[in-house]
Design a protein around this motif. Structure first.
Motif, PDB file in Angstrom:
ATOM      1  N   LYS A   6       0.825  -1.212   0.000  1.00 26.19           N
ATOM      2  CA  LYS A   6       0.000   0.000   0.000  1.00 26.19           C
ATOM      3  C   LYS A   6       0.859   1.262   0.000  1.00 26.19           C
ATOM      4  CE  LYS A   6      -3.880   2.297   0.220  1.00 26.19           C
ATOM      5  NZ  LYS A   6      -4.824   2.295  -0.930  1.00 26.19           N
ATOM      6  N   LEU A  22       2.101   1.965  -3.447  1.00 28.26           N
ATOM      7  CA  LEU A  22       1.036   2.521  -4.293  1.00 28.26           C
ATOM      8  C   LEU A  22       0.804   3.998  -3.983  1.00 28.26           C
ATOM      9  CD1 LEU A  22      -1.569  -0.421  -4.211  1.00 28.26           C
ATOM     10  CD2 LEU A  22      -0.223   0.334  -6.191  1.00 28.26           C
ATOM     11  N   GLU A  66       1.606   7.257  -6.524  1.00 30.56           N
ATOM     12  CA  GLU A  66       0.577   8.247  -6.846  1.00 30.56           C
ATOM     13  C   GLU A  66       1.048   9.656  -6.505  1.00 30.56           C
ATOM     14  OE1 GLU A  66      -4.041   9.319  -5.585  1.00 30.56           O
ATOM     15  OE2 GLU A  66      -3.183   7.376  -5.037  1.00 30.56           O
TER      16      GLU A  66
END
Length: 364
Positions: free
Chosen positions: A275, A278, A282
């Motif tokens: 996570k 990710l 971003e």
């Protein structure tokens, strides 16, 4: 046109080095004289650096709030050098409070008791209680004894920012606002004291620290831990505990926060790692500078500034605020942190981390 200039008087801030093992008496007297005159002196404790003022001088206390930009409803901890000062400040402590003093003082435990009238209301946020502790630091103890009165000493930083663990942290925040900073080296613990409210039964831990819930319960029996719930980006406190909200510092929703946005990711290690990658990808796509706080050496993050804080909670406690400050200096926009176990000292570190994030927590 008439132009009126408002000039804010800057204080010349002096920094002196004092030997933490053998504090030089003449330097301690110099610092004590400033406090006796109503001035402010930042000094090291074993937890973080404190901003010291005479606990009975309302004007000096007012200047502490002003220098820090601290809300008036956020109470201050009163620091003492001798047990007899407890009776000067507080009404008769319960027997179990005395057990805690005998076991954990001097040390990183703050005890909340019913206050006497001699303690100014401004120091306690208007509460009828006073938070007291005896620091385990030779410079701090020598200074308090030399002044001859207890000292209020909140963390020596801008209110809401990461607490200072080095003299240079204090200088960055309070230069021009206080008279003196004592450099006694890096603090040995790195996070603030445990705070326990002894005016209720069972006692309630208002702020976790390195004196753990488990250690306290082993000595005096069952205690409660103040619990929070977060809804719609606001912190609320259970109805039964609401009367304790102003008894201790460090209970604000967002606290210990750097300039960067902070996100804490909780869950199983492999899911947290995935996570965070990710989230980092971003943020990087949006041209954000990303910093990551990790507690596992085997977690390698690409294209981000990564700070390994340690895997041991005691080590992490010592490094956490320094890491947050260093990331600000590097211009980090978003800090993403792994989570730490919420047991023992890990509970205290987790508390500081979550507050620095304003409870911006992602569970995976």
């Amino acid at each position: 046109y008439l132009v009126i200039r408002v000039i804010t008087k800057m204080i010349k801030t002096k920094l002196i080095r004092i030997n933490k093992f053998r504090p030089e008496p003449e330097k301690i007297r110099y610092a004590a004289d400033i406090i006796k005159r109503g001035g402010l002196v930042a000094f090291p404790t074993e937890t973080v650096y404190g901003l010291g003022a005479n606990a009975f001088d309302e004007n000096a206390i007012r200047n502490v709030f002003k220098a820090k930009g601290r809300p008036a409803d956020n109470p201050l901890i009163v620091h003492i050098a001798e047990l007899k000062d407890v009776h000067r400040l507080a009404k008769k402590p319960p027997k179990i409070a005395k057990l805690l003093m005998e076991r954990f003082w001097p040390g990183p435990l703050t005890i909340v008791l019913k206050k006497k009238k001699i303690v100014p209301d401004i120091a306690t946020g208007g509460s009828n209680t006073v938070a007291i502790r005896m620091p385990d630091n030779r410079i701090a103890i020598s200074l308090i004894k030399s002044v001859g009165v207890p000292l209020v000493a909140p963390s020596a930083n801008i209110s809401g920012k990461p607490s200072p663990t080095r003299a240079k942290d204090v200088l960055e925040d309070l230069k021009g606002k206080i008279e003196l900073i004592i450099d006694g080296g890096k603090t040995s613990i790195g996070i603030e004291s445990t705070v326990i409210d002894m005016t209720v039964m069972p006692p309630i831990i208002l702020r976790p620290g390195v004196v753990t819930l488990e250690a306290i319960e082993k000595l005096i029996g069952k205690v409660k831990l103040l619990s929070f719930t977060v809804k719609e980006e606001k912190i609320s406190i259970s109805e039964t505990d609401s009367k304790n909200f102003l008894k201790s510092p460090g209970l604000k929703y967002k606290h210990y926060a750097p300039n960067a946005e902070v996100i804490v990711v909780e869950g199983k290690a492999k899911d947290v790692y995935k996570k965070i990658n990710l989230l980092a990808d971003e943020a990087l796509k949006n041209n954000k500078k990303v910093g990551i706080i990790s507690f596992r050496k085997d977690h390698k993050y690409k294209n981000c500034y990564t700070a390994f804080a340690g895997s041991n909670a005691k080590v992490v406690a010592k490094r956490l605020f320094t890491i947050l400050r260093e990331m600000d200096k590097k211009g980090i926009d978003i800090i993403i942190s792994e989570s730490l176990s919420g047991k023992g000292i890990g509970l205290a570190v987790s508390d500081r981390l979550k507050r620095s994030a304003g409870y911006n927590i992602i569970k995976v």
